[in-house]
Design a protein around this motif. Sequence first.
Motif, PDB file in Angstrom:
ATOM      1  N   ILE A 155      53.746  35.757  34.097  1.00 27.19           N
ATOM      2  CA  ILE A 155      53.104  35.488  32.816  1.00 27.19           C
ATOM      3  C   ILE A 155      52.063  36.576  32.561  1.00 27.19           C
ATOM      4  N   ALA A 156      51.748  36.780  31.288  1.00 32.08           N
ATOM      5  CA  ALA A 156      50.673  37.687  30.887  1.00 32.08           C
ATOM      6  C   ALA A 156      49.618  36.852  30.178  1.00 32.08           C
ATOM      7  N   VAL A 157      48.356  37.059  30.543  1.00 30.44           N
ATOM      8  CA  VAL A 157      47.260  36.240  30.029  1.00 30.44           C
ATOM      9  C   VAL A 157      46.245  37.143  29.336  1.00 30.44           C
ATOM     10  N   SER A 158      45.877  36.760  28.120  1.00 33.59           N
ATOM     11  CA  SER A 158      44.764  37.398  27.425  1.00 33.59           C
ATOM     12  C   SER A 158      43.716  36.310  27.203  1.00 33.59           C
ATOM     13  N   ALA A 159      42.677  36.316  28.046  1.00 36.05           N
ATOM     14  CA  ALA A 159      41.701  35.223  28.062  1.00 36.05           C
ATOM     15  C   ALA A 159      40.456  35.596  27.272  1.00 36.05           C
ATOM     16  N   ARG A 160      40.063  34.707  26.372  1.00 39.75           N
ATOM     17  CA  ARG A 160      38.806  34.883  25.651  1.00 39.75           C
ATOM     18  C   ARG A 160      37.641  34.620  26.596  1.00 39.75           C
ATOM     19  N   PRO A 161      36.493  35.278  26.365  1.00 41.62           N
ATOM     20  CA  PRO A 161      35.335  35.028  27.234  1.00 41.62           C
ATOM     21  C   PRO A 161      34.938  33.551  27.235  1.00 41.62           C
ATOM     22  N   ARG A 162      34.653  33.030  28.418  1.00 40.20           N
ATOM     23  CA  ARG A 162      34.217  31.645  28.569  1.00 40.20           C
ATOM     24  C   ARG A 162      32.881  31.613  29.289  1.00 40.20           C
ATOM     25  N   THR A 163      31.924  30.924  28.713  1.00 40.53           N
ATOM     26  CA  THR A 163      30.603  30.800  29.312  1.00 40.53           C
ATOM     27  C   THR A 163      30.194  29.330  29.319  1.00 40.53           C
ATOM     28  N   GLY A 164      29.220  29.019  30.134  1.00 38.55           N
ATOM     29  CA  GLY A 164      28.725  27.656  30.213  1.00 38.55           C
ATOM     30  C   GLY A 164      29.212  26.945  31.461  1.00 38.55           C
ATOM     31  N   ALA A 165      28.540  25.856  31.788  1.00 39.39           N
ATOM     32  CA  ALA A 165      28.847  25.107  33.004  1.00 39.39           C
ATOM     33  C   ALA A 165      30.272  24.575  32.977  1.00 39.39           C
ATOM     34  N   GLY A 166      31.053  24.915  34.012  1.00 41.87           N
ATOM     35  CA  GLY A 166      32.411  24.405  34.148  1.00 41.87           C
ATOM     36  C   GLY A 166      33.463  25.170  33.391  1.00 41.87           C
ATOM     37  N   ALA A 167      33.078  26.205  32.620  1.00 42.36           N
ATOM     38  CA  ALA A 167      34.056  26.955  31.830  1.00 42.36           C
ATOM     39  C   ALA A 167      34.892  27.843  32.742  1.00 42.36           C
ATOM     40  N   ARG A 168      36.202  27.689  32.692  1.00 43.33           N
ATOM     41  CA  ARG A 168      37.064  28.529  33.527  1.00 43.33           C
ATOM     42  C   ARG A 168      38.507  28.436  33.041  1.00 43.33           C
ATOM     43  N   LEU A 169      39.265  29.446  33.408  1.00 43.95           N
ATOM     44  CA  LEU A 169      40.718  29.461  33.256  1.00 43.95           C
ATOM     45  C   LEU A 169      41.268  29.892  34.599  1.00 43.95           C
ATOM     46  N   GLU A 170      42.025  29.009  35.219  1.00 46.25           N
ATOM     47  CA  GLU A 170      42.549  29.253  36.556  1.00 46.25           C
ATOM     48  C   GLU A 170      44.065  29.356  36.485  1.00 46.25           C
ATOM     49  N   VAL A 171      44.614  30.398  37.101  1.00 52.95           N
ATOM     50  CA  VAL A 171      46.061  30.589  37.162  1.00 52.95           C
ATOM     51  C   VAL A 171      46.463  30.555  38.629  1.00 52.95           C
ATOM     52  N   VAL A 172      47.350  29.621  38.970  1.00 54.48           N
ATOM     53  CA  VAL A 172      47.743  29.410  40.360  1.00 54.48           C
ATOM     54  C   VAL A 172      49.220  29.748  40.503  1.00 54.48           C
ATOM     55  N   ALA A 173      49.514  30.710  41.381  1.00 53.80           N
ATOM     56  CA  ALA A 173      50.886  31.091  41.705  1.00 53.80           C
ATOM     57  C   ALA A 173      51.104  30.838  43.193  1.00 53.80           C
ATOM     58  N   ALA A 176      49.080  33.603  44.974  1.00 54.14           N
ATOM     59  CA  ALA A 176      47.740  34.011  44.551  1.00 54.14           C
ATOM     60  C   ALA A 176      47.128  32.979  43.617  1.00 54.14           C
ATOM     61  N   VAL A 177      45.812  32.799  43.748  1.00 59.39           N
ATOM     62  CA  VAL A 177      45.032  31.949  42.847  1.00 59.39           C
ATOM     63  C   VAL A 177      44.015  32.847  42.156  1.00 59.39           C
ATOM     64  N   THR A 178      44.028  32.846  40.810  1.00 58.77           N
ATOM     65  CA  THR A 178      43.189  33.773  40.053  1.00 58.77           C
ATOM     66  C   THR A 178      42.337  33.002  39.065  1.00 58.77           C
ATOM     67  N   GLY A 179      41.033  33.320  39.042  1.00 58.67           N
ATOM     68  CA  GLY A 179      40.114  32.670  38.111  1.00 58.67           C
ATOM     69  C   GLY A 179      39.470  33.696  37.207  1.00 58.67           C
ATOM     70  N   VAL A 180      39.384  33.368  35.913  1.00 53.50           N
ATOM     71  CA  VAL A 180      38.849  34.330  34.949  1.00 53.50           C
ATOM     72  C   VAL A 180      37.958  33.611  33.950  1.00 53.50           C
ATOM     73  N   ARG A 181      37.113  34.401  33.266  1.00 51.95           N
ATOM     74  CA  ARG A 181      36.301  33.898  32.168  1.00 51.95           C
ATOM     75  C   ARG A 181      36.524  34.730  30.901  1.00 51.95           C
ATOM     76  N   GLY A 182      37.348  35.773  30.968  1.00 49.98           N
ATOM     77  CA  GLY A 182      37.607  36.605  29.807  1.00 49.98           C
ATOM     78  C   GLY A 182      38.171  37.932  30.233  1.00 49.98           C
ATOM     79  N   THR A 183      39.479  38.116  30.118  1.00 53.25           N
ATOM     80  CA  THR A 183      40.113  39.352  30.562  1.00 53.25           C
ATOM     81  C   THR A 183      41.578  39.326  30.140  1.00 53.25           C
ATOM     82  N   THR A 184      42.273  40.431  30.375  1.00 54.70           N
ATOM     83  CA  THR A 184      43.709  40.521  30.121  1.00 54.70           C
ATOM     84  C   THR A 184      44.389  40.922  31.418  1.00 54.70           C
TER      85      THR A 184
END
Length: 268
Positions: A155-173, A176-184
């Motif tokens: 998959i390809a992910v374009s993540a908008r910036p996330r801020t604040g307590a508990g904000a996250r986008l997690e991709v689990v394969a 690999a386990v990948t966590g982001v708050r805003g990236t491509t």
Amino acid sequence: VPAKPLADAGATISYTVRPGDTLYGVARRLLDDRHPWRELQASNRVRNPRRLQPGSKLQVPVDWLRRENLHAIVVAAEGDARARTPGAEVSLGPGVLLPPGTRITTGVPGAVTLRLVDGSTIEVQAATEVELRRLQRIIETSTQDDRIDVTRGRIAVSARPRTGAGARLEVVAPRAVTGVRGTTFRIGSSNEAGLVEVLAGGVESRGPGEGSPAATIESGEGAVFDGRGAGAPRIVKLLPAPVVPAPSPLTETPWSLRIAPVEGAQGY
């Protein structure tokens, strides 16, 4: 955007007690059903749950806060693309809403593009299976907490910036386990290795095993996890994009475009 922790384990919010508050009422308003008021009492050492001092602070773990489920929306679907919600098969098309627990499977050819509530996009590529494992908003903080599981494929992910307590986008394969708050970035997995490729921003990624070391992967870098997903990944530089010549006028079909391959590339 710098890489962020895979999860804010142990993160808390600070709640300011208001006149008339009781611990029962605060717990009923803030906590999910898994965490009764007694846990909040114990963690904050509150003697009398009926009498709280206005202006005092209660520390509330983010993982205890109430949540509401969200949906992902289908932007486009083509070729062999199927989805199943927890209750039924779903016909994919623009505008279709997919709840948490939906499994998406693509064949060859096949692709699906999804948009999350915050505008982040997920491109499910051919020969891929994913599950929308978690799509949630934390009510008290108004932050979004999502998890996408990639069973196989890419998959390809374009993540908008996330801020604040508990904000996250997690991709689990599987590798690999990948966590982001805003990236491509792109993530994929095969029997031989797990791959994470960062196109913009930065991510933090680790193997799926307990205690696996995390690695920061910056823009223009990739990480290769071994077939077991154990140990630290190998960080490599991504190849540059090929130079595409200006197309000639279209005078006949079929029409072809020659691309000079970059040294080291295996295919386009």
